[in-house]
Design a protein around this motif. Structure first.
Motif, mmCIF file in Angstrom:
data_model
loop_
_atom_site.group_PDB
_atom_site.id
_atom_site.type_symbol
_atom_site.label_atom_id
_atom_site.label_comp_id
_atom_site.label_asym_id
_atom_site.label_seq_id
_atom_site.Cartn_x
_atom_site.Cartn_y
_atom_site.Cartn_z
ATOM 1 N N ARG A 81 0.779 -1.153 -0.118
ATOM 2 C CA ARG A 81 -0.060 -0.004 -0.047
ATOM 3 C C ARG A 81 0.812 1.308 0.054
ATOM 4 N N VAL A 82 0.252 2.361 -0.608
ATOM 5 C CA VAL A 82 1.008 3.552 -0.527
ATOM 6 C C VAL A 82 1.247 4.333 0.622
ATOM 7 N N GLY A 83 0.585 4.197 1.522
ATOM 8 C CA GLY A 83 0.592 4.764 2.741
ATOM 9 C C GLY A 83 1.900 5.229 3.487
ATOM 10 N N SER A 84 2.809 4.340 3.974
ATOM 11 C CA SER A 84 3.773 4.462 4.498
ATOM 12 C C SER A 84 4.866 5.201 3.767
ATOM 13 N N TYR A 85 4.807 4.667 2.563
ATOM 14 C CA TYR A 85 5.849 5.336 1.479
ATOM 15 C C TYR A 85 5.499 6.780 1.436
ATOM 16 N N ALA A 86 4.036 7.115 1.294
ATOM 17 C CA ALA A 86 3.818 8.527 0.953
ATOM 18 C C ALA A 86 4.151 9.217 2.112
ATOM 19 N N ARG A 87 3.641 8.783 3.297
ATOM 20 C CA ARG A 87 4.107 9.565 4.600
ATOM 21 C C ARG A 87 5.680 9.986 4.741
ATOM 22 N N LYS A 88 6.361 8.816 4.279
ATOM 23 C CA LYS A 88 7.989 8.982 4.341
ATOM 24 C C LYS A 88 8.293 10.142 3.372
ATOM 25 N N MET A 89 7.988 10.207 2.175
ATOM 26 C CA MET A 89 8.185 10.989 1.091
ATOM 27 C C MET A 89 7.746 12.338 1.366
ATOM 28 N N HIS A 90 6.655 12.587 2.002
ATOM 29 C CA HIS A 90 6.117 13.789 2.319
ATOM 30 C C HIS A 90 6.692 14.611 3.448
ATOM 31 N N GLU A 91 7.089 13.744 4.608
ATOM 32 C CA GLU A 91 7.634 14.475 5.610
ATOM 33 C C GLU A 91 9.530 14.614 5.408
ATOM 34 N N GLN A 92 9.948 13.353 4.829
ATOM 35 C CA GLN A 92 11.186 13.328 4.921
ATOM 36 C C GLN A 92 12.132 13.404 3.789
ATOM 37 N N LEU A 93 11.682 13.855 2.660
ATOM 38 C CA LEU A 93 12.036 13.938 1.312
ATOM 39 C C LEU A 93 12.742 15.117 1.363
ATOM 40 N N ALA A 94 14.134 15.134 0.930
ATOM 41 C CA ALA A 94 14.741 16.470 0.421
ATOM 42 C C ALA A 94 14.337 16.936 -0.810
ATOM 43 N N PRO A 95 14.514 18.009 -1.256
ATOM 44 C CA PRO A 95 14.220 19.295 -0.474
ATOM 45 C C PRO A 95 12.808 19.414 0.239
ATOM 46 N N TYR A 96 12.832 20.271 1.133
ATOM 47 C CA TYR A 96 11.468 20.770 1.809
ATOM 48 C C TYR A 96 11.186 19.911 3.039
ATOM 49 N N GLY A 97 11.504 18.647 2.916
ATOM 50 C CA GLY A 97 11.414 17.611 4.089
ATOM 51 C C GLY A 97 12.606 17.385 5.037
ATOM 52 N N THR A 98 12.901 16.692 5.825
ATOM 53 C CA THR A 98 13.887 16.598 7.002
ATOM 54 C C THR A 98 15.267 16.196 6.267
ATOM 55 N N GLY A 99 15.310 15.664 4.901
ATOM 56 C CA GLY A 99 16.206 15.377 4.317
ATOM 57 C C GLY A 99 16.760 13.997 4.706
#
Length: 145
Positions: A81-99
């Motif tokens: 399911r896309v859920g956990s991947y989506a949350r990780k990418m939204h919150e932790q993907l650089a740039p704009y997320g935690t990096g």
């Protein structure tokens, strides 16, 4: 103008305003969804496909509620399911997320083609278009006066 005509006139203005704002909200929801897809990272396209828009009429007066969301239960190409991947990418993907995560090859290609790919893709889309929505509502009210 008598009181009955004034009352009827005010009701018409109110109904036109409600219909107009509902239309603006629906248009804005579609624009936000499109922008969030543009900003989202891409690998197999699962996350982009999971960014959804819906509008529902509720209540007696048909109030419109607009939703832009990530369908976390949507299956991915590998059966997850896309859920956990989506949350990780939204919150932790650089740039704009935690990096914590960096753009992959397809996301870098998308970025190089002009898209502002990175974390907080849904949040950024909403924040960028919010002011335009307020401007459109303001223009509508001025036209109806």
């Amino acid at each position: 103008m008598d009181i009955d005509n004034l009352s009827g006139s005010l009701i018409q203005v109110g109904e036109k305003t409600v219909r107009g704002v509902a239309g603006i909200m629906q248009e804005a929801g579609k624009e936000i969804q499109k922008r969030a897809v543009e900003y989202a990272p891409v690998d197999e396209g699962d996350l982009e496909n999971a960014i959804k828009y819906s509008a529902e009429r509720t209540g007696r007066r048909g109030r419109v509620m607009v939703f832009i969301f990530i369908d976390e239960d949507m299956p991915t190409s590998d059966g997850k399911r896309v859920g956990s991947y989506a949350r990780k990418m939204h919150e932790q993907l650089a740039p704009y997320g935690t990096g914590r995560y960096n753009l992959g090859p397809k996301s870098r290609e998308k970025r190089d083609a002009g898209a502002d790919v990175g974390g907080k893709f849904l949040e950024r889309a909403i924040n960028e278009l919010r002011g335009k929505v307020y401007e459109r509502v303001d223009q509508l009210v001025k036209r109806i006066k």
